[in-house]
Write a protein that holds these residues in place. Structure first.
Motif, PDB file in Angstrom:
ATOM      1  N   ASN A 185      -5.544  26.564  -5.110  1.00 20.70           N
ATOM      2  CA  ASN A 185      -6.529  25.851  -5.928  1.00 20.70           C
ATOM      3  C   ASN A 185      -5.830  25.048  -7.033  1.00 20.70           C
ATOM      4  OD1 ASN A 185      -8.905  25.062  -7.071  1.00 20.70           O
ATOM      5  ND2 ASN A 185      -9.327  27.010  -8.070  1.00 20.70           N
ATOM      6  N   ALA A 186      -4.858  25.690  -7.711  1.00 15.43           N
ATOM      7  CA  ALA A 186      -4.126  25.021  -8.804  1.00 15.43           C
ATOM      8  C   ALA A 186      -3.327  23.839  -8.270  1.00 15.43           C
ATOM      9  CB  ALA A 186      -3.200  26.023  -9.492  1.00 15.43           C
ATOM     10  N   LEU A 187      -2.711  24.012  -7.095  1.00 16.08           N
ATOM     11  CA  LEU A 187      -1.933  22.922  -6.495  1.00 16.08           C
ATOM     12  C   LEU A 187      -2.817  21.707  -6.210  1.00 16.08           C
ATOM     13  CD1 LEU A 187       0.486  24.693  -3.986  1.00 16.08           C
ATOM     14  CD2 LEU A 187       1.166  23.108  -5.783  1.00 16.08           C
ATOM     15  N   ILE A 188      -3.995  21.952  -5.677  1.00 14.54           N
ATOM     16  CA  ILE A 188      -4.915  20.845  -5.363  1.00 14.54           C
ATOM     17  C   ILE A 188      -5.319  20.117  -6.641  1.00 14.54           C
ATOM     18  CG2 ILE A 188      -7.238  20.292  -4.501  1.00 14.54           C
ATOM     19  CD1 ILE A 188      -6.757  22.593  -2.408  1.00 14.54           C
TER      20      ILE A 188
ATOM     21  N   ILE B  87      -1.514  18.537  -2.784  1.00 21.65           N
ATOM     22  CA  ILE B  87      -2.831  18.730  -2.166  1.00 21.65           C
ATOM     23  C   ILE B  87      -2.684  19.336  -0.772  1.00 21.65           C
ATOM     24  CG2 ILE B  87      -4.842  17.494  -1.226  1.00 21.65           C
ATOM     25  CD1 ILE B  87      -4.554  15.565  -3.678  1.00 21.65           C
ATOM     26  N   ASP B  88      -1.748  18.785   0.013  1.00 20.60           N
ATOM     27  CA  ASP B  88      -1.523  19.301   1.373  1.00 20.60           C
ATOM     28  C   ASP B  88      -1.079  20.766   1.330  1.00 20.60           C
ATOM     29  OD1 ASP B  88      -2.213  16.822   2.268  1.00 20.60           O
ATOM     30  OD2 ASP B  88      -0.172  16.165   2.737  1.00 20.60           O
ATOM     31  N   ALA B  89      -0.164  21.084   0.392  1.00 20.85           N
ATOM     32  CA  ALA B  89       0.328  22.461   0.256  1.00 20.85           C
ATOM     33  C   ALA B  89      -0.826  23.388  -0.144  1.00 20.85           C
ATOM     34  CB  ALA B  89       1.441  22.527  -0.788  1.00 20.85           C
ATOM     35  N   GLY B  90      -1.642  22.951  -1.101  1.00 21.42           N
ATOM     36  CA  GLY B  90      -2.770  23.751  -1.579  1.00 21.42           C
ATOM     37  C   GLY B  90      -3.747  24.064  -0.457  1.00 21.42           C
ATOM     38  N   ASN B  91      -4.020  23.039   0.383  1.00 21.91           N
ATOM     39  CA  ASN B  91      -4.927  23.264   1.520  1.00 21.91           C
ATOM     40  C   ASN B  91      -4.314  24.219   2.530  1.00 21.91           C
ATOM     41  OD1 ASN B  91      -7.214  21.726   0.777  1.00 21.91           O
ATOM     42  ND2 ASN B  91      -6.109  19.841   1.242  1.00 21.91           N
ATOM     43  N   GLU B  92      -3.009  24.116   2.700  1.00 18.30           N
ATOM     44  CA  GLU B  92      -2.280  24.989   3.628  1.00 18.30           C
ATOM     45  C   GLU B  92      -2.313  26.446   3.132  1.00 18.30           C
ATOM     46  OE1 GLU B  92       0.002  25.205   7.194  1.00 18.30           O
ATOM     47  OE2 GLU B  92      -0.444  23.284   6.241  1.00 18.30           O
TER      48      GLU B  92
ATOM     49  N   SER C 238       0.813  -1.213   0.000  1.00 15.92           N
ATOM     50  CA  SER C 238       0.000   0.000   0.000  1.00 15.92           C
ATOM     51  C   SER C 238       0.853   1.272   0.000  1.00 15.92           C
ATOM     52  CB  SER C 238      -0.922  -0.006   1.221  1.00 15.92           C
ATOM     53  OG  SER C 238      -0.140  -0.151   2.385  1.00 15.92           O
ATOM     54  N   ARG C 239       2.175   1.096  -0.042  1.00 13.57           N
ATOM     55  CA  ARG C 239       3.038   2.278  -0.027  1.00 13.57           C
ATOM     56  C   ARG C 239       2.802   3.130  -1.283  1.00 13.57           C
ATOM     57  NH1 ARG C 239       8.138   0.291  -0.355  1.00 13.57           N
ATOM     58  NH2 ARG C 239       8.252   0.976  -2.492  1.00 13.57           N
ATOM     59  N   MET C 240       2.808   4.463  -1.099  1.00 13.55           N
ATOM     60  CA  MET C 240       2.560   5.358  -2.234  1.00 13.55           C
ATOM     61  C   MET C 240       3.708   5.298  -3.232  1.00 13.55           C
ATOM     62  SD  MET C 240       1.047   8.910  -0.793  1.00 13.55           S
ATOM     63  CE  MET C 240      -0.665   9.104  -0.390  1.00 13.55           C
ATOM     64  N   ASN C 241       3.387   5.403  -4.532  1.00 13.46           N
ATOM     65  CA  ASN C 241       4.447   5.512  -5.537  1.00 13.46           C
ATOM     66  C   ASN C 241       4.778   6.997  -5.735  1.00 13.46           C
ATOM     67  OD1 ASN C 241       2.413   6.507  -7.240  1.00 13.46           O
ATOM     68  ND2 ASN C 241       2.069   4.511  -8.196  1.00 13.46           N
ATOM     69  N   ASN C 242       5.763   7.290  -6.575  1.00 19.17           N
ATOM     70  CA  ASN C 242       6.253   8.674  -6.707  1.00 19.17           C
ATOM     71  C   ASN C 242       5.184   9.687  -7.135  1.00 19.17           C
ATOM     72  OD1 ASN C 242       8.792   8.090  -5.769  1.00 19.17           O
ATOM     73  ND2 ASN C 242       9.574   7.527  -7.788  1.00 19.17           N
ATOM     74  N   PRO C 243       4.393   9.404  -8.208  1.00 23.84           N
ATOM     75  CA  PRO C 243       3.372  10.386  -8.588  1.00 23.84           C
ATOM     76  C   PRO C 243       2.344  10.603  -7.471  1.00 23.84           C
ATOM     77  CG  PRO C 243       3.695   8.789 -10.352  1.00 23.84           C
ATOM     78  CD  PRO C 243       4.431   8.277  -9.155  1.00 23.84           C
ATOM     79  N   GLU C 244       1.972   9.517  -6.768  1.00 21.44           N
ATOM     80  CA  GLU C 244       0.982   9.642  -5.691  1.00 21.44           C
ATOM     81  C   GLU C 244       1.526  10.506  -4.549  1.00 21.44           C
ATOM     82  OE1 GLU C 244      -1.521   5.454  -6.041  1.00 21.44           O
ATOM     83  OE2 GLU C 244       0.409   5.465  -5.014  1.00 21.44           O
ATOM     84  N   LEU C 245       2.814  10.308  -4.257  1.00 20.22           N
ATOM     85  CA  LEU C 245       3.461  11.067  -3.180  1.00 20.22           C
ATOM     86  C   LEU C 245       3.513  12.558  -3.526  1.00 20.22           C
ATOM     87  CD1 LEU C 245       4.577  10.171  -0.485  1.00 20.22           C
ATOM     88  CD2 LEU C 245       6.845   9.991  -1.520  1.00 20.22           C
ATOM     89  N   LEU C 246       3.918  12.848  -4.774  1.00 23.52           N
ATOM     90  CA  LEU C 246       3.963  14.241  -5.229  1.00 23.52           C
ATOM     91  C   LEU C 246       2.564  14.841  -5.176  1.00 23.52           C
ATOM     92  CD1 LEU C 246       5.328  16.713  -6.526  1.00 23.52           C
ATOM     93  CD2 LEU C 246       4.984  15.646  -8.749  1.00 23.52           C
ATOM     94  N   GLY C 247       1.569  14.078  -5.620  1.00 21.63           N
ATOM     95  CA  GLY C 247       0.177  14.530  -5.606  1.00 21.63           C
ATOM     96  C   GLY C 247      -0.278  14.896  -4.197  1.00 21.63           C
ATOM     97  N   GLN C 248       0.079  14.034  -3.224  1.00 18.42           N
ATOM     98  CA  GLN C 248      -0.318  14.272  -1.834  1.00 18.42           C
ATOM     99  C   GLN C 248       0.319  15.549  -1.290  1.00 18.42           C
ATOM    100  OE1 GLN C 248      -2.806  12.338  -0.336  1.00 18.42           O
ATOM    101  NE2 GLN C 248      -2.732  14.185   0.920  1.00 18.42           N
ATOM    102  N   TYR C 249       1.618  15.748  -1.606  1.00 21.59           N
ATOM    103  CA  TYR C 249       2.309  16.975  -1.165  1.00 21.59           C
ATOM    104  C   TYR C 249       1.618  18.212  -1.741  1.00 21.59           C
ATOM    105  CZ  TYR C 249       6.339  14.181   0.469  1.00 21.59           C
ATOM    106  OH  TYR C 249       7.156  13.297   1.123  1.00 21.59           O
TER     107      TYR C 249
END
Length: 344
Positions: free
Chosen positions: A94-97, A80-85, A67-78
């Motif tokens: 908004n664009a980051l999310i 989304i988190d940055a966009g919410n922050e 279940s470990r995240m792969n590279n695109p998923e990890l970048l995507g999560q960062y």
């Protein structure tokens, strides 16, 4: 002894027929390239060697994928988190999310490509190396031993002096010859299977190409959708990075700018934006405006802007229709209207 004497050139050796020799070299060649293609495909699908060893993606397909995240998923999560922050209501947040969500979709497509390629392409190749080719190697070794037995018997026959010994040696040659012939036939039949291996691997290759096509088509579609979503930002905003610091940002036509500005501001109707700016252009007064996006001044005649700040704007006769004069305290400079929301 026979093997040693052959190596020293002191004993004769029974040669395999040309057809069998050709089949043997074809099998060796197939094994060599199958291994290379297989290993490089693994590297392509999972470039991280530690992750390859840890996941056993290809060897243990019956196990649940880690279940470990792969590279695109990890970048995507960062993202989304940055966009919410930064704030989903801000242009950058908004664009980051949106970008983050797309990266995660690409990560899922990545996972599916690995899974499909492992089942349809890598596994059959590995089965050949670890199955059919191992059997060929075993039977080939057996053939080599039968040939050594035959040649040793032939040597003994040559050396036999008395009639009794000659009769026994002839009998031995007949037996070892028939065993060698039988083993050569078994080996030949196995080696002739290499042609059907090629045909099977061709089908697997087609499956691999199809999996890649699906993957790239998905990625293209995701990026196309993302580009459309980001397309609601003004063109000047998107082309900022391509401008040199000495040239002013190329403006686009007022109508397209207003269309894109209103698209990114659902709360402001098109007519309000249009009438607000044309009213400002025709009057000599000034208005307050909220800044929608950060803007870096391209030269000293322009004013840099920060998203969400409020500045004073006014029009100067003869000025480019896509620009207004902006004031913040004692700072003054041209600002692109696409970055502004006029306030009442």
């Amino acid at each position: 002894l026979q093997f040693t004497e052959e190596k020293l050139g002191q004993a004769e050796k029974t040669e395999l027929d040309a057809h069998l020799e050709n089949l043997l070299s074809k099998a060796e060649c197939t094994k060599l390239w199958t291994e290379k293609i297989m290993k490089q495909t693994e590297v392509l699908l999972q470039p991280n060697p530690n992750a390859r060893i840890e996941e056993f993606v290809y060897e243990k397909l019956d196990r649940k994928a880690p279940s470990r995240m792969n590279n695109p998923e990890l970048l995507g999560q960062y993202m989304i988190d940055a966009g919410n922050e930064f704030g989903p209501g801000t242009a950058y947040g908004n664009a980051l999310i949106k970008c983050g969500e797309t990266q995660k979709r690409i990560g899922t497509a990545d996972r599916e490509l690995i899974q499909t390629s492992a089942i349809n392409f890598l596994t059959p190749l590995r089965n050949f190396i670890e199955g059919d080719y191992k059997t060929i190697t075993k039977e080939r070794k057996l053939l080599q031993n039968k040939r050594l037995d035959l040649d040793a018997a032939k040597t003994r026959l040559k050396k036999a002096k008395v009639a009794e010994a000659r009769a026994a040696s002839e009998q031995e040659v007949r037996i070892t010859q028939s065993e060698f012939d039988r083993q050569a036939e078994i080996t030949r039949l196995l080696l002739e299977g290499i042609s059907s291996t090629h045909a099977h691997h061709l089908r697997c290759l087609n499956d691999f190409v199809e999996a890649q096509m699906t993957y790239y088509a998905q990625c293209y579609q995701y990026m196309l959708d993302l580009q459309k979503q980001l397309g609601s930002f003004p063109s000047t905003f998107l082309s900022n990075n391509n401008q040199s610091s000495t040239t002013p940002v190329q403006s686009v036509s007022a109508s397209s700018v207003l269309a894109s500005a209103s698209a990114s501001l659902p709360s402001v109707s098109n007519s309000v934006v249009t009438s607000g700016i044309s009213e400002l252009k025709s009057s000599s007064g000034s208005r307050k405006a909220r800044v929608l996006y950060d803007y870096d001044a391209a030269n000293s005649s322009e004013l840099s802007l920060l998203a969400d700040e409020v500045i004073t704007v006014y029009s100067i006769p003869g000025m480019d229709s896509d620009w207004l004069m902006g004031e913040r305290g004692n700072q003054k400079g041209k600002v692109p209207i696409t970055y502004l929301e006029l306030l009442n």
